[in-house]
Design a protein around this motif. Structure first.
Motif, PDB file in Angstrom:
ATOM      1  N   ASP A 288     -34.490  26.581 106.446  1.00  7.32           N
ATOM      2  CA  ASP A 288     -33.910  25.536 106.226  1.00  7.32           C
ATOM      3  C   ASP A 288     -33.711  24.894 104.699  1.00  7.32           C
ATOM      4  N   ALA A 289     -35.004  25.459 104.090  1.00  5.28           N
ATOM      5  CA  ALA A 289     -34.683  25.189 102.753  1.00  5.28           C
ATOM      6  C   ALA A 289     -34.111  26.065 101.819  1.00  5.28           C
ATOM      7  N   GLY A 290     -33.871  27.070 102.621  1.00  6.40           N
ATOM      8  CA  GLY A 290     -32.856  28.117 101.563  1.00  6.40           C
ATOM      9  C   GLY A 290     -33.960  29.069 100.816  1.00  6.40           C
ATOM     10  N   ARG A 291     -35.045  29.323 101.391  1.00  4.47           N
ATOM     11  CA  ARG A 291     -35.758  30.216 100.624  1.00  4.47           C
ATOM     12  C   ARG A 291     -35.578  31.755 101.067  1.00  4.47           C
ATOM     13  N   SER A 292     -35.839  32.592 100.322  1.00  5.62           N
ATOM     14  CA  SER A 292     -35.789  34.144 100.465  1.00  5.62           C
ATOM     15  C   SER A 292     -36.661  34.771  99.839  1.00  5.62           C
ATOM     16  N   PHE A 293     -36.863  36.112 100.297  1.00  5.04           N
ATOM     17  CA  PHE A 293     -37.894  37.150  99.860  1.00  5.04           C
ATOM     18  C   PHE A 293     -37.126  38.424  99.788  1.00  5.04           C
ATOM     19  N   ASP A 294     -38.008  39.348  99.197  1.00  4.14           N
ATOM     20  CA  ASP A 294     -37.515  40.842  98.882  1.00  4.14           C
ATOM     21  C   ASP A 294     -38.220  41.785 100.047  1.00  4.14           C
ATOM     22  N   LEU A 295     -39.521  41.170 100.610  1.00  7.21           N
ATOM     23  CA  LEU A 295     -40.003  42.040 101.688  1.00  7.21           C
ATOM     24  C   LEU A 295     -40.947  40.902 102.571  1.00  7.21           C
ATOM     25  N   VAL A 296     -40.595  41.079 103.705  1.00  7.59           N
ATOM     26  CA  VAL A 296     -41.143  40.265 104.688  1.00  7.59           C
ATOM     27  C   VAL A 296     -41.963  40.942 105.720  1.00  7.59           C
ATOM     28  N   SER A 309     -45.613  38.957 131.415  1.00  8.07           N
ATOM     29  CA  SER A 309     -44.955  38.268 130.211  1.00  8.07           C
ATOM     30  C   SER A 309     -44.354  38.887 129.228  1.00  8.07           C
ATOM     31  N   LEU A 310     -43.832  40.154 129.670  1.00  8.54           N
ATOM     32  CA  LEU A 310     -43.339  41.050 128.678  1.00  8.54           C
ATOM     33  C   LEU A 310     -41.841  40.529 128.212  1.00  8.54           C
ATOM     34  N   MET A 311     -41.060  39.813 129.217  1.00 11.41           N
ATOM     35  CA  MET A 311     -39.748  39.287 128.660  1.00 11.41           C
ATOM     36  C   MET A 311     -40.137  38.345 127.728  1.00 11.41           C
ATOM     37  N   LYS A 312     -40.876  37.369 128.301  1.00 11.32           N
ATOM     38  CA  LYS A 312     -41.097  36.174 127.124  1.00 11.32           C
ATOM     39  C   LYS A 312     -41.537  36.715 125.843  1.00 11.32           C
ATOM     40  N   ALA A 313     -42.529  37.601 125.930  1.00 10.05           N
ATOM     41  CA  ALA A 313     -42.963  38.289 124.604  1.00 10.05           C
ATOM     42  C   ALA A 313     -41.797  38.980 123.675  1.00 10.05           C
ATOM     43  N   ALA A 314     -40.903  39.556 124.547  1.00  9.52           N
ATOM     44  CA  ALA A 314     -39.554  39.927 123.753  1.00  9.52           C
ATOM     45  C   ALA A 314     -38.891  39.017 123.175  1.00  9.52           C
ATOM     46  N   ARG A 315     -38.900  37.739 123.826  1.00  8.81           N
ATOM     47  CA  ARG A 315     -37.865  36.861 123.156  1.00  8.81           C
ATOM     48  C   ARG A 315     -38.828  36.220 121.780  1.00  8.81           C
ATOM     49  N   GLY A 316     -40.075  36.300 122.011  1.00  8.41           N
ATOM     50  CA  GLY A 316     -41.035  35.848 120.757  1.00  8.41           C
ATOM     51  C   GLY A 316     -40.943  36.769 119.647  1.00  8.41           C
ATOM     52  N   TYR A 317     -40.742  37.921 120.137  1.00 10.59           N
ATOM     53  CA  TYR A 317     -40.642  39.079 118.895  1.00 10.59           C
ATOM     54  C   TYR A 317     -39.155  39.019 118.139  1.00 10.59           C
ATOM     55  N   LYS A 318     -38.125  38.633 119.233  1.00 10.76           N
ATOM     56  CA  LYS A 318     -36.784  38.756 118.759  1.00 10.76           C
ATOM     57  C   LYS A 318     -36.749  37.343 117.756  1.00 10.76           C
ATOM     58  N   ASP A 319     -37.380  36.286 118.185  1.00 10.78           N
ATOM     59  CA  ASP A 319     -37.231  34.983 117.516  1.00 10.78           C
ATOM     60  C   ASP A 319     -37.711  35.248 116.072  1.00 10.78           C
ATOM     61  N   ILE A 320     -38.904  35.726 115.976  1.00  8.46           N
ATOM     62  CA  ILE A 320     -39.401  36.125 114.440  1.00  8.46           C
ATOM     63  C   ILE A 320     -38.762  36.681 113.469  1.00  8.46           C
ATOM     64  N   ASN A 321     -38.316  38.015 114.424  1.00  9.48           N
ATOM     65  CA  ASN A 321     -37.533  39.048 113.510  1.00  9.48           C
ATOM     66  C   ASN A 321     -36.157  38.628 113.183  1.00  9.48           C
ATOM     67  N   LEU A 322     -35.565  37.840 113.976  1.00  8.78           N
ATOM     68  CA  LEU A 322     -34.324  36.976 113.622  1.00  8.78           C
ATOM     69  C   LEU A 322     -34.378  35.967 112.262  1.00  8.78           C
ATOM     70  N   LEU A 323     -35.680  35.520 112.387  1.00  8.11           N
ATOM     71  CA  LEU A 323     -35.864  34.477 111.154  1.00  8.11           C
ATOM     72  C   LEU A 323     -36.204  35.145 109.956  1.00  8.11           C
ATOM     73  N   GLY A 324     -37.138  36.293 110.245  1.00  3.02           N
ATOM     74  CA  GLY A 324     -37.602  37.193 109.042  1.00  3.02           C
ATOM     75  C   GLY A 324     -36.264  37.748 108.331  1.00  3.02           C
ATOM     76  N   LEU A 325     -35.357  38.489 109.377  1.00  2.63           N
ATOM     77  CA  LEU A 325     -34.390  39.021 108.666  1.00  2.63           C
ATOM     78  C   LEU A 325     -33.159  38.103 107.826  1.00  2.63           C
ATOM     79  N   LYS A 326     -33.290  36.678 108.212  1.00  2.00           N
ATOM     80  CA  LYS A 326     -32.453  35.821 107.703  1.00  2.00           C
ATOM     81  C   LYS A 326     -32.934  35.471 106.411  1.00  2.00           C
ATOM     82  N   LEU A 327     -34.409  35.534 106.208  1.00  2.00           N
ATOM     83  CA  LEU A 327     -35.042  35.231 104.739  1.00  2.00           C
ATOM     84  C   LEU A 327     -35.033  36.138 103.968  1.00  2.00           C
ATOM     85  N   LEU A 328     -34.433  37.308 104.194  1.00  2.00           N
ATOM     86  CA  LEU A 328     -34.262  38.567 103.311  1.00  2.00           C
ATOM     87  C   LEU A 328     -33.110  38.553 102.419  1.00  2.00           C
ATOM     88  N   ARG A 329     -33.529  38.808 100.976  1.00  2.00           N
ATOM     89  CA  ARG A 329     -32.139  38.898 100.273  1.00  2.00           C
ATOM     90  C   ARG A 329     -31.662  40.298 100.500  1.00  2.00           C
TER      91      ARG A 329
END
Ligand code: SAH
Length: 395
Positions: A288-296, A309-329
């Motif tokens: 939201d603050a528009g920050r970006s990185f070269d390596l996450v 709990s595997l499907m819930k875990a999969a949603r967790g992994y997807k969420d952080i990976n989505l955010l991580g990818l968005k933060l990459l230059r």
């Protein structure tokens, strides 16, 4: 020695050299073996398949020590297995690249339930099963003889022991007590390790090779080290010339050690580079603050503890990976991991791909990653591969 007979057609996995026998496969136990006692495993028609440790409290009722017709396991057998495991790490020790590495990796080294990690002059062990507990003294004696050290410390304070009917256990097993912090060196980086209170036996040795891959790509970049623990990936990146590293972790003590580790390797420690918080929330704030990185780097704890709990875990992994990818230059790299054994490499790959689709980013896999080579996996024991990762580049 007690004989244990399997049901008809339930000897397949043992003949395939898989070391676990579940309670449902057992037709008859000829006696009442104690926890950890050695039993001989027979097929339904009486053919000897191997010997293993009996664990009456666990669904995994037997863990096999050997797949042959021997009739006993003794101190010499244990010492031989420990010797093979220690010998296989000699190349790591001799290379001088690190003075912290795994000496014994449980099933893969033919010693189910036994973990031994070397940190400089000390060895830290975990005994996670009834069989491992039974042979603890012999394992420690063999370790002292074959990998001389100042002391052996036990960190058997892991939840899995409960399933074996074993209480947690910590403390000095032999020699001197380790200091509060042990300093180790890995590929030129120095780290303090808290073997008494730290995670696992103190440090994520299994990520050693992956820290090297991250280092390879760190040059000049701004790095986000999410789930940083004591700083490992970030400090490796800094040592390879990263411009800056932002560490994020929930744990205050882990971040304090990450700061101490930064100070150990560089002169400058910027307090604002250590963010205590929930990665799921902090990464949203950064986005939201528009920050970006070269390596996450995303190296979360085990999200999936059980199949349910595997499907819930999969949603967790997807969420952080989505955010991580968005933060990459553009051109940036994502090093993303899962240490949940239940998450297969295929499922993990799919989850990260789903995240890329939702992030509207083209992503290439630069390298598939896994646990370091002092954490081998038994060829017939796929459960032994628990850490997998992807090093990805976004366009
Ligand atoms: N990458 C590290 C190991 C990470 S272990 C290394 O190479 O050494 C996982 C870390 O995630 C732990 O330090 C734990 O405190 C932290 N953690 C767990 N859940 C978290 C969350 N939701 N947000 C931030 N950190 C979390």
């Amino acid at each position: 020695m007690t004989d244990l007979t399997l049901h008809p057609h339930r000897d397949f996995s043992v003949t395939r050299r898989h070391p676990w026998i579940f309670s449902g496969a057992i037709a008859e136990v000829g006696g009442a073996p104690a926890a950890g006692e050695t039993v001989r495993v027979l097929s339904s028609d009486g053919a000897p398949l191997g010997v293993g440790a009996f664990s009456p409290a666990s669904q995994i009722r037997v863990r096999l020590w050997a797949f042959d017709d021997r009739r006993e396991v003794d101190a010499a057998f244990v010492a031989e297995r420990v010797g093979q495991a220690v010998g296989a790490r000699a190349v790591l020790a001799a290379g001088g690249a690190t003075d912290a590495y795994r000496l014994v990796n449980a099933e893969a080294d033919g010693l189910p339930g036994v973990i031994a990690d070397r940190y400089g002059e000390w060895i830290v062990c975990q005994f996670t099963t009834a069989g491992a507990e039974r042979w603890k003294r012999e394992v420690v004696e063999a370790l002292q003889a074959l990998s001389p050290c100042r002391g052996v410390y036990e960190r058997s304070d892991v939840d899995v022991r409960e399933r074996e009917g074993l209480p947690p256990a910590t403390g000095v097993l032999a020699g001197e007590a380790p200091p509060e912090r042990i300093q180790i060196t890995e590929h030129g980086c120095r780290y303090w390790v808290d073997v008494r209170e730290g995670h696992k036996t103190g440090f994520y040795l299994d990520q050693r090779d992956n820290r090297e891959f991250v280092r390879r790509y760190a040059n000049g970049g701004e790095v986000l080290n999410a789930f940083s623990y004591t700083g490992g990936f970030g400090i490796a990146a800094l040592s390879a010339g990263a411009a800056s590293v932002t560490h994020v972790d929930l744990s205050g003590p882990a971040l304090e050690l990450a700061k101490a580790n930064t100070a150990l390797n560089t002169c400058h420690v910027d307090d604002s580079a250590f963010v205590q918080g929930n990665v799921f929330e902090v990464l949203r704030k950064f986005r939201d603050a528009g920050r970006s990185f070269d390596l996450v780097v995303l190296d979360p704890p085990k999200f999936a503890e059980a199949k349910g709990s595997l499907m819930k875990a999969a949603r967790g992994y997807k969420d952080i990976n989505l955010l991580g990818l968005k933060l990459l230059r553009p051109g940036g790299l994502l090093a993303t991991f899962s240490c949940s054994g239940l998450m297969t490499p295929e499922l993990f790959h799919k989850v990260v791909a789903d995240a890329a689709v939702d992030a509207h980013r083209d992503v290439q896999v630069v390298r598939r990653l896994q646990q370091a080579d002092d954490h081998p996996e038994g060829l017939c024991f796929p459960e032994g591969l628990y850490l997998k990762g992807l090093l990805c580049r976004v366009r």
